[in-house]
Design a protein around this motif. Sequence first.
Motif, PDB file in Angstrom:
ATOM      1  N   ILE A 155      -1.260 -10.410   1.535  1.00  0.00           N
ATOM      2  CA  ILE A 155      -2.216  -9.293   1.576  1.00  0.00           C
ATOM      3  C   ILE A 155      -1.568  -8.074   2.210  1.00  0.00           C
ATOM      4  CG2 ILE A 155      -4.379  -8.505   2.640  1.00  0.00           C
ATOM      5  CD1 ILE A 155      -5.390 -11.433   2.281  1.00  0.00           C
ATOM      6  N   TYR A 156      -0.856  -8.283   3.318  1.00  0.00           N
ATOM      7  CA  TYR A 156      -0.171  -7.198   4.019  1.00  0.00           C
ATOM      8  C   TYR A 156       0.863  -6.527   3.102  1.00  0.00           C
ATOM      9  CZ  TYR A 156       2.888  -4.994   7.486  1.00  0.00           C
ATOM     10  OH  TYR A 156       3.656  -4.109   8.185  1.00  0.00           O
ATOM     11  N   ALA A 157       1.637  -7.339   2.391  1.00  0.00           N
ATOM     12  CA  ALA A 157       2.663  -6.809   1.484  1.00  0.00           C
ATOM     13  C   ALA A 157       2.032  -6.007   0.355  1.00  0.00           C
ATOM     14  CB  ALA A 157       3.509  -7.944   0.929  1.00  0.00           C
ATOM     15  N   GLU A 158       0.906  -6.478  -0.166  1.00  0.00           N
ATOM     16  CA  GLU A 158       0.209  -5.752  -1.231  1.00  0.00           C
ATOM     17  C   GLU A 158      -0.295  -4.399  -0.739  1.00  0.00           C
ATOM     18  OE1 GLU A 158      -2.795  -8.515  -2.461  1.00  0.00           O
ATOM     19  OE2 GLU A 158      -1.379  -9.721  -3.623  1.00  0.00           O
ATOM     20  N   LYS A 159      -0.866  -4.374   0.459  1.00  0.00           N
ATOM     21  CA  LYS A 159      -1.347  -3.103   1.027  1.00  0.00           C
ATOM     22  C   LYS A 159      -0.188  -2.136   1.224  1.00  0.00           C
ATOM     23  CE  LYS A 159      -5.318  -4.903   3.553  1.00  0.00           C
ATOM     24  NZ  LYS A 159      -5.885  -5.155   4.878  1.00  0.00           N
ATOM     25  N   ARG A 160       0.914  -2.642   1.771  1.00  0.00           N
ATOM     26  CA  ARG A 160       2.086  -1.806   2.029  1.00  0.00           C
ATOM     27  C   ARG A 160       2.630  -1.240   0.722  1.00  0.00           C
ATOM     28  NH1 ARG A 160       7.663  -2.054   2.484  1.00  0.00           N
ATOM     29  NH2 ARG A 160       8.487  -0.890   4.242  1.00  0.00           N
ATOM     30  N   GLU A 161       2.719  -2.076  -0.297  1.00  0.00           N
ATOM     31  CA  GLU A 161       3.234  -1.626  -1.595  1.00  0.00           C
ATOM     32  C   GLU A 161       2.323  -0.561  -2.201  1.00  0.00           C
ATOM     33  OE1 GLU A 161       4.834  -3.733  -5.625  1.00  0.00           O
ATOM     34  OE2 GLU A 161       4.961  -4.838  -3.734  1.00  0.00           O
ATOM     35  N   THR A 162       1.014  -0.763  -2.099  1.00  0.00           N
ATOM     36  CA  THR A 162       0.057   0.219  -2.603  1.00  0.00           C
ATOM     37  C   THR A 162       0.249   1.559  -1.907  1.00  0.00           C
ATOM     38  OG1 THR A 162      -1.556  -1.516  -3.053  1.00  0.00           O
ATOM     39  CG2 THR A 162      -2.409   0.725  -2.895  1.00  0.00           C
ATOM     40  N   LEU A 163       0.388   1.528  -0.588  1.00  0.00           N
ATOM     41  CA  LEU A 163       0.569   2.767   0.172  1.00  0.00           C
ATOM     42  C   LEU A 163       1.868   3.460  -0.204  1.00  0.00           C
ATOM     43  CD1 LEU A 163      -0.733   1.584   3.630  1.00  0.00           C
ATOM     44  CD2 LEU A 163      -1.751   3.343   2.191  1.00  0.00           C
ATOM     45  N   ILE A 164       2.934   2.694  -0.346  1.00  0.00           N
ATOM     46  CA  ILE A 164       4.223   3.296  -0.705  1.00  0.00           C
ATOM     47  C   ILE A 164       4.125   3.981  -2.067  1.00  0.00           C
ATOM     48  CG2 ILE A 164       6.592   2.722  -1.390  1.00  0.00           C
ATOM     49  CD1 ILE A 164       6.630   0.732   0.969  1.00  0.00           C
ATOM     50  N   LYS A 165       3.462   3.333  -3.024  1.00  0.00           N
ATOM     51  CA  LYS A 165       3.295   3.945  -4.351  1.00  0.00           C
ATOM     52  C   LYS A 165       2.479   5.223  -4.269  1.00  0.00           C
ATOM     53  CE  LYS A 165       3.722  -0.230  -7.140  1.00  0.00           C
ATOM     54  NZ  LYS A 165       2.980  -1.247  -7.904  1.00  0.00           N
ATOM     55  N   LYS A 166       1.385   5.187  -3.505  1.00  0.00           N
ATOM     56  CA  LYS A 166       0.500   6.352  -3.421  1.00  0.00           C
ATOM     57  C   LYS A 166       1.169   7.543  -2.728  1.00  0.00           C
ATOM     58  CE  LYS A 166      -3.257   4.832  -5.355  1.00  0.00           C
ATOM     59  NZ  LYS A 166      -3.877   5.443  -6.506  1.00  0.00           N
ATOM     60  N   TYR A 167       2.099   7.272  -1.824  1.00  0.00           N
ATOM     61  CA  TYR A 167       2.789   8.363  -1.124  1.00  0.00           C
ATOM     62  C   TYR A 167       4.100   8.758  -1.802  1.00  0.00           C
ATOM     63  CZ  TYR A 167      -0.508   8.467   2.751  1.00  0.00           C
ATOM     64  OH  TYR A 167      -1.632   8.615   3.514  1.00  0.00           O
ATOM     65  N   GLY A 168       4.305   8.344  -3.045  1.00  0.00           N
ATOM     66  CA  GLY A 168       5.457   8.821  -3.801  1.00  0.00           C
ATOM     67  C   GLY A 168       6.512   7.777  -4.110  1.00  0.00           C
ATOM     68  N   GLY A 169       6.576   6.699  -3.369  1.00  0.00           N
ATOM     69  CA  GLY A 169       7.483   5.612  -3.685  1.00  0.00           C
ATOM     70  C   GLY A 169       8.947   5.841  -3.373  1.00  0.00           C
TER      71      GLY A 169
END
Length: 156
Positions: free
Chosen positions: A71-85
């Motif tokens: 769950i933590y990894a999914e949240k982190r990945e989502t945030l990274i994508k939303k902030y430009g990746g």
Amino acid sequence: MPHKNINERRKYHKEYQRKLRENPEFREKQRLRTEKWRASNKFWIKIYSKGVWEKRPTELKLQDLAKARKIYAEKRETLIKKYGGKCVCCGEIRKEFLALNHINGGGRKEKKRIGQRKMYQNMLENKYPNKYNILCHNCNQALGFYGYCPHKKICQ
């Protein structure tokens, strides 16, 4: 000393405790005392409740931890994508090297105050606030330690 015989003493105390439990005044007094203790010892209650976790079988602990990490990894990945990746400074794109950065500083205080996992949850709930961006760990550490990123200094 009364009740030198251990069996008589046990019998007496058992009867005494039964009478106390039946007494409504005693029960109310006990309830208030317990309520007061719990209000002033929330920290200790939390510590004692952790004993439940310690008694769980290792398999269940590992399953819970694996689920939490996912769950933590999914949240982190989502945030990274939303902030430009990618790192806004050097362009690094490998997610293992990327970190969420507080643009105006104060990340350590916020992480200490609410915790890393809660911080990610707050960012998701607040629709990706503008006070964060993505930096690689090298750029993030240099910015925090030196106040500037070496990549930007080289380019100037």
